[in-house]
Every structure is written in structure tokens, then in C-alpha cells.
Design a protein around this motif. Structure first.
Motif, short mmCIF file in Angstrom:
data_model
loop_
_atom_site.label_atom_id
_atom_site.label_comp_id
_atom_site.label_asym_id
_atom_site.label_seq_id
_atom_site.Cartn_x
_atom_site.Cartn_y
_atom_site.Cartn_z
N MET A 77 0.83 -1.20 0.00
CA MET A 77 0.00 0.00 0.00
C MET A 77 0.86 1.25 0.00
O MET A 77 0.58 2.21 -0.72
CB MET A 77 -0.95 -0.02 1.20
N GLN A 78 1.93 1.23 0.80
CA GLN A 78 2.83 2.39 0.85
C GLN A 78 3.49 2.61 -0.50
O GLN A 78 3.56 3.74 -0.99
CB GLN A 78 3.88 2.19 1.93
N LYS A 79 3.94 1.54 -1.12
CA LYS A 79 4.57 1.66 -2.43
C LYS A 79 3.57 2.16 -3.46
O LYS A 79 3.88 3.01 -4.29
CB LYS A 79 5.14 0.31 -2.86
N GLY A 80 2.34 1.66 -3.39
CA GLY A 80 1.30 2.11 -4.31
C GLY A 80 1.00 3.59 -4.16
O GLY A 80 0.85 4.31 -5.14
N ARG A 81 0.91 4.05 -2.91
CA ARG A 81 0.67 5.48 -2.68
C ARG A 81 1.82 6.31 -3.23
O ARG A 81 1.61 7.35 -3.87
CB ARG A 81 0.48 5.76 -1.19
N GLN A 82 3.04 5.85 -2.98
CA GLN A 82 4.22 6.58 -3.44
C GLN A 82 4.24 6.65 -4.98
O GLN A 82 4.47 7.71 -5.56
CB GLN A 82 5.48 5.90 -2.92
N GLU A 83 3.97 5.52 -5.63
CA GLU A 83 3.95 5.50 -7.09
C GLU A 83 2.81 6.37 -7.62
O GLU A 83 2.96 7.04 -8.64
CB GLU A 83 3.82 4.07 -7.60
N GLY A 84 1.68 6.36 -6.93
CA GLY A 84 0.55 7.18 -7.34
C GLY A 84 0.86 8.66 -7.26
O GLY A 84 0.51 9.43 -8.16
N ARG A 85 1.52 9.07 -6.17
CA ARG A 85 1.90 10.48 -6.04
C ARG A 85 2.87 10.87 -7.15
O ARG A 85 2.75 11.93 -7.76
CB ARG A 85 2.53 10.74 -4.66
N GLN A 86 3.84 10.00 -7.41
CA GLN A 86 4.83 10.29 -8.44
C GLN A 86 4.15 10.39 -9.82
O GLN A 86 4.43 11.31 -10.59
CB GLN A 86 5.90 9.20 -8.47
N GLU A 87 3.25 9.47 -10.09
CA GLU A 87 2.54 9.50 -11.37
C GLU A 87 1.67 10.75 -11.47
O GLU A 87 1.59 11.39 -12.52
CB GLU A 87 1.67 8.25 -11.49
N GLU A 91 1.90 13.62 -14.34
CA GLU A 91 0.75 14.02 -15.15
C GLU A 91 0.46 15.50 -15.00
O GLU A 91 0.13 16.18 -15.97
CB GLU A 91 -0.48 13.20 -14.75
N GLY A 92 0.60 16.02 -13.77
CA GLY A 92 0.36 17.44 -13.55
C GLY A 92 1.36 18.31 -14.30
O GLY A 92 1.00 19.32 -14.90
N ARG A 93 2.64 17.90 -14.28
CA ARG A 93 3.65 18.65 -15.04
C ARG A 93 3.33 18.63 -16.53
O ARG A 93 3.42 19.65 -17.21
CB ARG A 93 5.04 18.05 -14.81
N GLN A 94 2.95 17.47 -17.03
CA GLN A 94 2.68 17.34 -18.46
C GLN A 94 1.47 18.20 -18.85
O GLN A 94 1.49 18.89 -19.87
CB GLN A 94 2.44 15.88 -18.85
N GLU A 95 0.43 18.17 -18.04
CA GLU A 95 -0.74 19.00 -18.33
C GLU A 95 -0.38 20.48 -18.29
O GLU A 95 -0.85 21.27 -19.12
CB GLU A 95 -1.86 18.71 -17.33
N GLY A 96 0.46 20.87 -17.33
CA GLY A 96 0.90 22.26 -17.24
C GLY A 96 1.69 22.67 -18.48
O GLY A 96 1.49 23.77 -19.02
N GLU A 97 2.57 21.80 -18.94
CA GLU A 97 3.35 22.10 -20.14
C GLU A 97 2.44 22.20 -21.37
O GLU A 97 2.63 23.08 -22.21
CB GLU A 97 4.42 21.02 -20.37
N GLN A 98 1.45 21.31 -21.46
CA GLN A 98 0.50 21.37 -22.58
C GLN A 98 -0.26 22.69 -22.57
O GLN A 98 -0.40 23.35 -23.61
CB GLN A 98 -0.51 20.21 -22.49
N THR A 99 -0.75 23.07 -21.40
CA THR A 99 -1.53 24.31 -21.28
C THR A 99 -0.69 25.53 -21.65
O THR A 99 -1.13 26.39 -22.41
CB THR A 99 -2.08 24.45 -19.85
N LEU A 100 0.52 25.59 -21.11
CA LEU A 100 1.39 26.72 -21.39
C LEU A 100 1.75 26.78 -22.87
O LEU A 100 1.67 27.85 -23.49
CB LEU A 100 2.67 26.63 -20.55
#
Length: 148
Positions: A77-87, A91-100
Motif C-alpha cells: 500500500m505504501q509503495k502504491g501510494r508513493q507511485e501514485g503520487r509520483q505519477e 501528469e500534472g507537469r505534463q498538463e501544465g506544459e500542454q496548457t502553457l
């Protein structure tokens, strides 16, 4: 030397008893139990016989297995949460780059056609970064996307 299945059960029992008596470190139990399991190769039927003949040791092993299973679930569960945050961050960075990049392209070249918009939506992070750099010198959308 041929060992009978009855002897295997007794050997397994003595190995487990020795492990529980002589090794205080529960984490090492895992290592040694694997060795004992592989060495004795008890079938499911023989393991059930062992459990009925040696309930104390069997209970100790069951408790250890439950602890390990619980720890494994927690670690998973801890590893899943960590991977989820990283993912999510990626995704947030990529969306920000797309928008900009979309805003910059629209400001420079006007409204984007459906093809350009689709390309932005499907772009990888590397493509977005390359297109952002191309935008600095490009005279057209075609040059931005590197088609010339």
C-alpha cells in the motif's frame, strides 16, 4: 539414504522447533523457513499431518505468516501510494506544459486547428519540451512541430 515421508515430517518439526528456539530474530525466520520448506519438500497432505501433530509450532508459523502478510500488504500500500503520487506529479507537469504551450502557440499563431490540438493532447513530455524550444524560432505551426 532414503527418507520416508514420516521422517520428513519429523525432520521438518525438529527444524522448525530449533528455529523458533535458537533464532530470536523473527526476520531471519523467513530466510530459514524457506530453506527448510525447500529441503523437506512436504506435500500439502504431509503439511496438514505436521500441523495436526505439532500444533504449537504450527501456530507459531501461522502467526509469523500472518505478520508477514500484514507487513507485505502495508508495504504494498505504501509503495502504491508513493507511485501514485509520483505519477500524479508527472501528469500534472505534463498538463501544465500542454496548457502553457497551447497558450503560447495561440498567442503567436492564433486559434489552433483540430490537428494541432490533438497533437498537443497526445504529446509526450519530450515532444512538448522540443516544441516549446522550436516555438522560439518558428515562423509557423509546421516549424514548431518540426515538419519542415
Amino acid at each position: 539414504m532414503m527418507i520416508t515421508s514420516e521422517q520428513k515430517i519429523a525432520i521438518y518439526a525438529k527444524a522448525i522447533e530449533g528455529l523458533l528456539t535458537l533464532e530470536p530474530n523473527i526476520d531471519k525466520h523467513i530466510k530459514y523457513i524457506d530453506f527448510v520448506d525447500i529441503y523437506t519438500g512436504l506435500s500439502d497432505a504431509k503439511r496438514r499431518q505436521y500441523e495436526s501433530r505439532y500444533p504449537k509450532e504450527s501456530t507459531a508459523m501461522t502467526e509469523l505468516a500472518e505478520r508477514l502478510r500484514s507487513e507485505g500488504i502495508q508495504q504494498g500500500m505504501q509503495k502504491g501510494r508513493q507511485e501514485g503520487r509520483q505519477e500524479g506529479r508527472q501528469e500534472g507537469r505534463q498538463e501544465g506544459e500542454q496548457t502553457l504551450l497551447r497558450k503560447q502557440l495561440e498567442r503567436r499563431f492564433g486559434a489552433l486547428d483540430a490537428d494541432a490540438d490533438e497533437r498537443l493532447q497526445q504529446a509526450t513530455t519530450d515532444e512538448l519540451e522540443r516544441w516549446a524550444e522550436n516555438l522560439l524560432d518558428a515562423q509557423s505551426l509546421t516549424e514548431v512541430f518540426g515538419e519542415e
